[in-house]
Design an enzyme around this catalytic site. Structure first.
Site, mmCIF file in Angstrom:
data_model
loop_
_atom_site.group_PDB
_atom_site.id
_atom_site.type_symbol
_atom_site.label_atom_id
_atom_site.label_comp_id
_atom_site.label_asym_id
_atom_site.label_seq_id
_atom_site.Cartn_x
_atom_site.Cartn_y
_atom_site.Cartn_z
ATOM 1 N N GLY A 34 0.737 -1.153 -0.111
ATOM 2 C CA GLY A 34 0.070 -0.084 -0.106
ATOM 3 C C GLY A 34 0.843 1.036 -0.299
ATOM 4 O O GLY A 34 0.099 2.471 0.047
ATOM 5 N N GLU A 72 4.039 -6.414 1.566
ATOM 6 C CA GLU A 72 3.664 -6.849 0.446
ATOM 7 C C GLU A 72 3.833 -5.602 -0.588
ATOM 8 O O GLU A 72 2.645 -5.465 -1.089
ATOM 9 C CB GLU A 72 2.596 -7.515 0.495
ATOM 10 C CG GLU A 72 2.355 -8.760 1.310
ATOM 11 C CD GLU A 72 0.975 -9.384 1.227
ATOM 12 O OE1 GLU A 72 0.971 -10.709 1.447
ATOM 13 O OE2 GLU A 72 -0.018 -8.776 1.381
ATOM 14 N N PRO A 73 4.651 -5.069 -0.713
ATOM 15 C CA PRO A 73 4.998 -3.679 -1.762
ATOM 16 C C PRO A 73 4.547 -4.357 -3.031
ATOM 17 O O PRO A 73 5.255 -5.299 -3.597
ATOM 18 C CB PRO A 73 6.165 -3.326 -1.567
ATOM 19 C CG PRO A 73 6.990 -4.228 -1.193
ATOM 20 C CD PRO A 73 6.098 -5.234 -0.061
ATOM 21 N N GLY A 74 3.692 -3.769 -3.877
ATOM 22 C CA GLY A 74 3.430 -4.050 -5.195
ATOM 23 C C GLY A 74 3.734 -2.825 -6.037
ATOM 24 O O GLY A 74 4.912 -2.753 -6.870
ATOM 25 N N ARG A 90 -6.258 2.317 -16.316
ATOM 26 C CA ARG A 90 -6.253 3.054 -14.649
ATOM 27 C C ARG A 90 -6.926 4.397 -14.895
ATOM 28 O O ARG A 90 -7.686 4.680 -13.802
ATOM 29 C CB ARG A 90 -4.841 3.211 -14.100
ATOM 30 C CG ARG A 90 -4.490 1.779 -13.617
ATOM 31 C CD ARG A 90 -3.212 1.777 -12.843
ATOM 32 N NE ARG A 90 -3.344 2.354 -11.388
ATOM 33 C CZ ARG A 90 -2.969 3.618 -11.084
ATOM 34 N NH1 ARG A 90 -2.317 4.336 -11.838
ATOM 35 N NH2 ARG A 90 -3.379 3.935 -9.926
ATOM 36 N N TYR A 150 -10.282 4.476 -12.224
ATOM 37 C CA TYR A 150 -9.985 5.189 -11.056
ATOM 38 C C TYR A 150 -9.692 6.753 -11.537
ATOM 39 O O TYR A 150 -9.336 7.233 -10.367
ATOM 40 C CB TYR A 150 -9.180 4.660 -10.095
ATOM 41 C CG TYR A 150 -8.829 3.321 -9.956
ATOM 42 C CD1 TYR A 150 -9.525 2.098 -9.529
ATOM 43 C CD2 TYR A 150 -7.633 2.930 -10.438
ATOM 44 C CE1 TYR A 150 -9.010 0.875 -9.436
ATOM 45 C CE2 TYR A 150 -7.073 1.537 -10.307
ATOM 46 C CZ TYR A 150 -7.811 0.676 -9.914
ATOM 47 O OH TYR A 150 -7.341 -0.636 -9.824
ATOM 48 N N CYS A 174 -12.983 2.460 -29.307
ATOM 49 C CA CYS A 174 -14.246 3.052 -29.594
ATOM 50 C C CYS A 174 -15.027 2.902 -28.115
ATOM 51 O O CYS A 174 -15.890 2.127 -27.915
ATOM 52 C CB CYS A 174 -14.924 2.251 -30.583
ATOM 53 S SG CYS A 174 -14.334 2.415 -32.025
ATOM 54 N N GLU A 175 -14.565 4.039 -27.349
ATOM 55 C CA GLU A 175 -15.092 4.185 -25.924
ATOM 56 C C GLU A 175 -14.685 5.505 -25.573
ATOM 57 O O GLU A 175 -13.679 5.712 -25.253
ATOM 58 C CB GLU A 175 -14.364 3.084 -25.189
ATOM 59 C CG GLU A 175 -14.760 3.040 -24.055
ATOM 60 C CD GLU A 175 -16.152 1.948 -23.700
ATOM 61 O OE1 GLU A 175 -17.042 2.140 -23.046
ATOM 62 O OE2 GLU A 175 -16.024 0.830 -24.448
ATOM 63 N N TYR A 198 0.362 -2.268 -12.366
ATOM 64 C CA TYR A 198 -1.182 -2.088 -12.764
ATOM 65 C C TYR A 198 -1.301 -1.741 -13.979
ATOM 66 O O TYR A 198 -2.328 -0.949 -14.246
ATOM 67 C CB TYR A 198 -1.941 -1.536 -11.731
ATOM 68 C CG TYR A 198 -1.702 -2.136 -10.162
ATOM 69 C CD1 TYR A 198 -1.996 -3.416 -10.038
ATOM 70 C CD2 TYR A 198 -1.263 -1.259 -9.212
ATOM 71 C CE1 TYR A 198 -1.774 -4.036 -8.639
ATOM 72 C CE2 TYR A 198 -0.768 -1.824 -8.005
ATOM 73 C CZ TYR A 198 -1.010 -3.163 -7.593
ATOM 74 O OH TYR A 198 -0.861 -3.651 -6.334
HETATM 75 C C1 LIG Z 1 -2.671 -5.365 -3.922
HETATM 76 C C2 LIG Z 1 -2.127 -6.024 -2.746
HETATM 77 C C3 LIG Z 1 -0.768 -5.631 -2.383
HETATM 78 C C4 LIG Z 1 -0.217 -4.566 -3.031
HETATM 79 O O1 LIG Z 1 -0.508 -3.541 -2.774
HETATM 80 P P1 LIG Z 1 0.261 -1.975 -3.412
HETATM 81 O O2 LIG Z 1 -0.594 -0.873 -3.187
HETATM 82 O O3 LIG Z 1 0.754 -2.236 -4.814
HETATM 83 O O4 LIG Z 1 1.630 -2.029 -2.468
HETATM 84 C C5 LIG Z 1 -0.453 -6.243 -1.353
HETATM 85 N N1 LIG Z 1 -1.208 -7.249 -0.500
HETATM 86 C C6 LIG Z 1 -2.520 -7.678 -0.971
HETATM 87 C C7 LIG Z 1 -3.300 -8.547 -0.147
HETATM 88 C C8 LIG Z 1 -2.972 -6.793 -2.100
HETATM 89 O O5 LIG Z 1 -4.089 -7.102 -2.493
#
Ligand SMILES: *Cc1c(COP(=O)(O)O)cnc(C)c1O
Length: 432
Positions: free
Chosen positions: A248, A290-292, A330, A334, A361-362, A390
């Protein structure tokens, strides 16, 4: 510029990792995504080192691979020796293709199918992050059939609203994810899990949302989770090994957003957690995160070729490009902020205000509104910055538009394709 891997060269062109984006667009054609590999490695190392330093041995980051799932990224995760979180058998398969050690993988999702559970167990998944008791029954049954004890952690909803976009806020009591602490259902779930012979409850998980710039929601979530861990110890004598705080952390997409210092963030959160743990007298859990987004977003940009420019006198201007919601949904989903620039004339005056539109076409197929840039000519290269997370992983073939090629630049400045551009044959390969 927005991030230190971006610059402008003497030709007035945008560069990433020192490479001229206009030249790359000419060489590979557009739409094109360009990844700065060292940036992903740097982000991975920041997380890995900070978590070890501040939370202690055993704590490490899990890359939330839904942000960008492809063989190349699992290869980097393997080389950098971090864990991963996966949310489907498809992501698991992709990681397996790179020989990723799944003992460091966590299998997420609010609806794991029987196939997913079986596939995960067969391939030695380290942990399932259990979302509900229906799937726990299946995990227990399949683990029993295979004669193993499966590690799990349970996803809880601590009841936090981090004030981010509703679609990316996930820690509230009424979320579709996890089990609520507040309603007492979490404790029922823990007791139920402990009654099962073929699963081993190793801890808990929470994930409060995404694109969060403030430390407070993370500390609030950690406090509620620790409070709950203390309560469980008192009430049923259960001690937690792992506390997974999810992802997050925010990423700077536009100039007005801060660039977070993730190491400092982790230091502050660890200080808070260590104090809470000390005051409560529980055993210190291993902390996972869990950084994404913050692992990959700022490593990448997308290049497009400008097509038509339309000036609707007295109303607004449109600049259309050769990609759009198929490679980046995205904004349509959002209204996400992005920095858009004319890569071929970076320092020219930005005196043209426009909406940058995709080619679908949107009418909702927009990449950004209220953009200021030099008025582009057909054929010029336009860039959307910070598209590593994403974007490709959410890409589609809407309007039968092939997915773009993804290119990487390594630390020697060499460019190489990591995901091929889709062909027309790829588009029809499953059509009968
Ligand atoms: C999406 C998600 C993440 C990653 O979130 P980021 O905002 O991209 O860091 C980590 N854990 C879980 C369970 C998620 O659904």
């Amino acid at each position: 510029m927005l991030h230190e891997n971006l610059s402008v060269n003497e030709k007035n062109h945008l560069c990433i990792a020192g490479r001229d984006t206009v030249e790359l667009a000419q060489k590979y054609s557009t739409p094109l995504m360009v990844i700065d590999e060292e940036r992903i490695r740097r982000n991975a190392r920041i997380y890995k080192e900070a978590m070890k330093e501040y939370f202690g041995d055993g704590s490490y980051p899990l890359f939330a691979s839904k942000a960008l799932s492809c063989k190349y990224v699992y290869r980097i995760a393997k080389q950098e020796d971090i864990g991963i979180d996966i949310v489907s058998s498809g992501e698991l398969y992709t990681a397996l293709c790179e020989g990723f050690d799944l003992s460091k993988a966590y299998f997420h999702g609010n609806n794991k199918t029987d196939f997913d559970i079986n596939y995960g167990i067969e391939n030695g998944i380290g942990h399932f992050v259990v979302d509900n008791m229906n799937e726990l029954d299946v995990i227990d049954r399949i683990a029993g059939e295979k004669g193993i004890v499966q590690g799990i952690i349970i996803r809880l909803t601590p009841g936090i609203d981090p004030h981010t976009h509703a679609a990316i806020s996930t820690g509230k009591v009424d979320s579709k994810f996890g089990i609520a602490i507040e309603t007492g259902q979490a404790t029922e779930a823990v007791k139920y899990t402990l009654s099962k012979k073929n699963v081993r409850l190793d801890g808990f998980h929470c994930h409060i949302g995404s694109q969060i710039f403030d430390i407070k929601p993370f500390c609030d979530a950690a406090r509620l989770m620790i409070k709950y861990i203390v309560k469980l110890k008192k009430e049923i004598g259960f001690e937690t090994e792992i506390l997974n705080l999810g992802g997050g952390f925010g990423v700077r997409y536009i100039q007005s957003q801060p660039e977070l210092d993730y190491k400092e963030f982790i230091r502050l959160i660890s200080q808070f957690i260590n104090e809470e743990v000390r005051a409560s007298g529980i055993k210190k859990p291993i902390i996972l995160m869990e950084p994404g987004r913050s692992m990959v977003a700022d490593s990448c940009l997308t290049l497009y070729t400008v097509g038509g420019t339309k000036e609707i006198h007295g109303f607004k201007n449109y600049v259309s490009v050769d990609g759009g919601m198929p490679d980046n949904p995205r904004y349509a989903l959002y209204q996400s902020d992005y920095t858009v620039c004319l890569a071929s004339r970076m320092n020219d005056p930005c005196d043209f205000e426009c909406t940058v539109a995709g080619r679908c076409c949107e009418s909702g197929d927009l990449l950004q509104e209220n953009v200021k840039m030099p008025k582009p000519k057909r054929g010029e290269i336009l860039s959307v910055l910070v598209t590593g997370a994403y974007n490709y992983s959410m890409a589609s073939n809407y309007n039968r538009i092939p997915r773009p090629a993804v290119l990487a630049i390594n630390k020697n400045g060499e460019d190489f394709t990591v995901i091929k551009r889709e062909s027309f044959e790829d588009l029809v390969k499953n059509d009968l």
